[in-house]
Design a protein around this motif. Structure first.
Motif, short mmCIF file in Angstrom:
data_model
loop_
_atom_site.label_atom_id
_atom_site.label_comp_id
_atom_site.label_asym_id
_atom_site.label_seq_id
_atom_site.Cartn_x
_atom_site.Cartn_y
_atom_site.Cartn_z
N ARG A 165 -16.13 -26.69 -69.50
CA ARG A 165 -17.04 -25.53 -69.57
C ARG A 165 -18.48 -25.95 -69.90
O ARG A 165 -19.19 -25.28 -70.64
CB ARG A 165 -16.56 -24.50 -70.62
CG ARG A 165 -15.13 -24.04 -70.42
CD ARG A 165 -15.01 -23.25 -69.11
NE ARG A 165 -13.73 -22.59 -68.99
CZ ARG A 165 -12.67 -23.08 -68.35
NH1 ARG A 165 -12.74 -24.29 -67.78
NH2 ARG A 165 -11.54 -22.41 -68.26
N TRP A 166 -18.89 -27.09 -69.35
CA TRP A 166 -20.27 -27.55 -69.60
C TRP A 166 -20.78 -28.31 -68.40
O TRP A 166 -20.04 -29.08 -67.75
CB TRP A 166 -20.31 -28.46 -70.83
CG TRP A 166 -21.71 -28.96 -71.12
CD1 TRP A 166 -22.71 -28.28 -71.74
CD2 TRP A 166 -22.27 -30.23 -70.77
NE1 TRP A 166 -23.85 -29.03 -71.81
CE2 TRP A 166 -23.60 -30.24 -71.20
CE3 TRP A 166 -21.76 -31.35 -70.09
CZ2 TRP A 166 -24.46 -31.33 -71.03
CZ3 TRP A 166 -22.60 -32.45 -69.91
CH2 TRP A 166 -23.93 -32.43 -70.37
N TYR A 212 -23.03 -22.31 -63.24
CA TYR A 212 -22.18 -21.52 -64.13
C TYR A 212 -21.24 -22.47 -64.90
O TYR A 212 -20.35 -23.09 -64.30
CB TYR A 212 -21.38 -20.53 -63.31
CG TYR A 212 -20.59 -19.52 -64.12
CD1 TYR A 212 -21.20 -18.72 -65.08
CD2 TYR A 212 -19.22 -19.36 -63.88
CE1 TYR A 212 -20.47 -17.78 -65.79
CE2 TYR A 212 -18.48 -18.42 -64.60
CZ TYR A 212 -19.11 -17.63 -65.56
OH TYR A 212 -18.38 -16.71 -66.27
N PRO A 213 -21.47 -22.65 -66.22
CA PRO A 213 -20.71 -23.65 -66.97
C PRO A 213 -19.19 -23.53 -66.84
O PRO A 213 -18.49 -24.55 -66.84
CB PRO A 213 -21.17 -23.43 -68.41
CG PRO A 213 -22.54 -22.88 -68.28
CD PRO A 213 -22.48 -21.99 -67.06
N LYS A 272 -18.44 -36.26 -77.27
CA LYS A 272 -17.37 -36.73 -76.40
C LYS A 272 -17.52 -36.15 -75.00
O LYS A 272 -17.38 -36.86 -73.99
CB LYS A 272 -16.01 -36.34 -76.99
CG LYS A 272 -14.83 -36.81 -76.16
CD LYS A 272 -13.52 -36.39 -76.83
CE LYS A 272 -12.32 -36.82 -75.98
NZ LYS A 272 -11.03 -36.39 -76.61
N ILE A 273 -17.82 -34.86 -74.91
CA ILE A 273 -17.96 -34.21 -73.61
C ILE A 273 -19.23 -34.65 -72.90
O ILE A 273 -19.20 -35.09 -71.74
CB ILE A 273 -17.95 -32.67 -73.77
CG1 ILE A 273 -16.57 -32.20 -74.22
CG2 ILE A 273 -18.37 -31.98 -72.47
CD1 ILE A 273 -16.50 -30.73 -74.55
N LYS A 274 -20.36 -34.57 -73.58
CA LYS A 274 -21.65 -34.84 -72.93
C LYS A 274 -21.83 -36.31 -72.61
O LYS A 274 -22.32 -36.67 -71.53
CB LYS A 274 -22.79 -34.32 -73.80
CG LYS A 274 -22.78 -32.80 -73.93
CD LYS A 274 -23.94 -32.29 -74.78
CE LYS A 274 -23.91 -30.77 -74.88
NZ LYS A 274 -25.02 -30.23 -75.68
#
Length: 426
Positions: free
Chosen positions: A384-385, A377-378, A418-420
Motif C-alpha cells: 500500500r505504498w 493510488y497507493p 523495511k518497505i521503502k
C-alpha cells in the motif's frame, strides 16, 4: 466602624514587619534605602497581603512625608492632580508620598500623568501591583523607579504575626484568649502566606470565641478551621497566579512527576477552575505524550468529558486518573516539533503550487501540454505504498518529522524503513 485589625496593628518598626527578609533583613538594600531617609520612586510587586501597603505606610511615617493613598481600580487623573494641588501646605513640608495601589489598572495616559510630578520631585511614588510590572507598568514609569519583588510570607513568619495579633486584641479589649493546641499553626498555614488574611481570621476567631467560666475566651481548633476554610487558595483567573499555576500543572505532567501534577490539579480544582484543567490536560496528552502512546488521546478525552458531565467535586476522580496516566506515560513531542517546522515554512511564504498528481481536478486546460493527473493510488501497489511527490516544489526536500526514541515510533520507523528501502533497491 472600627478599622480592620490588619490596619490597627500596623508595625512600628522594620523588625515588626513579618516576612520579606530578602528585602528588609539586616544589610539588605531596601532596608538601607529606607534607613537613609532618601526614598526613590519604587514599584512593589507581589501577591496581596504580604506587606506592600504596610511598608509604604511605614516609610511615609519614618520620613515624615504626607501619605496619600490611591487605588488604580477607582482613582483617575483628577485624583492625581488633587494630590498635587495640596503641595505647599504645612502638612507637605517634608514632601508627599503617593502610594498607588494596583497601578496595573491605570491606562497608559493615566500613568503618563504621573511622570511630570515624579520627574520634578513634587511627589515620591510608591506603586504596587500583583501583576508583573514589566508587562503592565508604562516603561517611562519603570525607568524612573526601582522594582522590588515581595513574596508570600513563610508560615513561621505568619504564625509570629498571628500570636502578636491575639496579644494585641487582649490588650485592646482587656480580656484573655485561650488558644487550643494548633490554632496559630493552622491559621498561619491556611492563609497561604497572606498576612492580611491571617489577621482577618484572628479577628473572626476572637469575635466568635466562647467565654469560659474564668472569663477568658476559648478559640478552638475546630473554630479556626471553620473560619479559614478555602482561604489558602490564592488565585486570580486573569492574573499571574493563574498562569503560574497552570504552567506548573502542565510542566509537572510533562516532567513525569505524578505527585506534583496531582498537587497542582488539586489547587486548580479547589479554585474551581475546571476549564483550565481540562484544556491543559488535553494539550499535554497531545503535545507531550503524543505518538509515544497515541491511544492516550481518546482516553484523556473520555476522562475530560466525564469530568465536565458530572462536575465538581466528582470531576476530580476521572481527572486524577487522566493526570496520573499522562504523567506516567512515555513522552514524545515529535508531532509538536513537526507541525512547528511546517508552520514556520508556511508562515515564511513557502506555499508553492500543489503537485499536479494531488490536485482535486480530473481535466486539463488547453495551456497544459502534458495531459493527465498522474496520481498513483497507493492501494494498487504492494504494501500500500508507492513513491511520488507530495510536497510542493518549493519545499519538496523539507523534512519535518523525526521518529522519537520510543517503542511505538521506533516500531513505525522499522516498518516503513523495511518497505521503502526494499522498494528503492528494486
Amino acid at each position: 466602624m472600627a478599622a480592620p485589625l490588619a490596619d490597627r496593628i500596623r508595625p512600628k518598626s522594620l523588625d515588626d514587619i513579618v516576612g520579606q527578609r530578602h528585602l528588609l533583613g539586616e544589610g539588605k538594600a531596601l532596608r538601607k534605602i529606607i534607613e537613609s531617609g532618601e526614598i526613590p520612586n519604587m514599584v512593589f510587586y507581589g501577591p496581596s497581603g504580604v506587606g506592600k501597603t504596610t511598608l509604604a505606610s511605614y516609610i511615609a511615617a519614618r520620613t515624615s512625608r504626607k501619605l496619600c493613598k490611591l487605588n488604580g481600580t477607582t482613582a483617575g487623573t483628577a485624583d492625581i492632580r488633587e494630590v498635587v494641588s495640596g503641595l505647599g501646605g504645612l502638612d507637605t513640608v517634608n514632601g508627599v508620598l503617593l502610594y498607588l495601589d494596583e497601578i496595573q489598572y491605570f491606562n497608559k495616559k493615566q500613568q503618563q500623568t504621573l511622570l511630570e510630578f515624579i520627574e520634578n520631585g513634587s511627589i515620591t511614588l510608591i506603586a504596587s501591583t500583583t501583576e508583573n510590572p514589566y508587562f503592565y507598568v508604562y516603561n517611562a514609569i519603570l525607568s524612573r523607579s526601582t522594582v522590588f519583588e515581595f513574596k508570600a510570607v513563610e508560615k513561621e513568619e505568619v504564625e509570629r504575626a498571628v500570636r502578636r495579633a491575639f496579644c494585641f486584641l487582649e490588650a485592646e479589649r482587656n480580656c484573655a484568649y485561650t488558644l487550643e493546641e494548633g490554632v496559630t499553626a493552622h491559621i498561619s498555614q491556611a492563609c497561604g502566606g497572606d498576612v492580611r488574611k491571617s489577621m482577618n481570621a484572628v479577628e473572626l476567631c476572637a469575635l466568635s470565641a466562647d467565654r469560659q467560666e474564668d472569663g477568658s475566651f476559648l478559640v478552638t481548633l475546630e473554630l479556626a478551621r471553620e473560619l479559614t476554610q478555602r482561604s489558602a487558595v490564592r488565585y486570580d483567573k486573569e492574573g499571574d497566579e493563574h498562569y503560574d499555576l497552570v504552567s506548573a500543572f502542565q510542566k509537572s505532567m510533562r516532567g513525569s512527576d505524578p505527585d506534583a501534577a496531582v498537587y497542582y490539579l488539586a489547587r486548580l480544582l479547589e479554585a474551581g477552575d475546571l476549564p483550565s484543567v481540562c484544556r491543559r490536560l488535553m494539550v499535554c496528552a497531545c503535545e507531550d505524550v503524543g505518538l509515544a502512546y497515541p491511544q492516550i488521546i481518546p482516553i484523556v478525552k473520555a476522562a475530560v468529558d466525564a469530568a465536565l458531565m458530572v462536575g465538581l467535586p466528582e470531576a476530580q476522580l476521572p481527572l486524577a486518573d487522566a493526570v496520573i496516566l499522562v504523567s506516567t506515560s512515555p513522552k514524545s513531542n515529535t508531532a509538536d516539533v513537526a507541525i512547528g517546522r511546517a508552520m514556520a515554512d508556511v508562515r515564511a511564504g513557502k506555499t508553492g503550487q500543489i503537485p499536479r498528481c494531488l490536485q482535486n481536478k480530473h481535466y486539463d486546460g488547453a495551456d497544459n501540454p502534458v495531459k493527465g493527473q498522474f496520481y498513483l493510488y497507493p492501494h494498487d501497489y504492494p504494501d500500500r505504498w508507492v513513491p511520488q511527490q507530495y510536497l510542493p516544489d518549493v519545499v519538496k526536500d523539507a523534512h519535518y518529522y523525526e521518529y522519537g526514541m520510543n517503542k511505538n515510533e521506533q516500531a513505525s520507523k522499522l516498518y516503513w524503513e523495511k518497505i521503502k528501502n526494499g522498494r528503492d533497491k528494486k
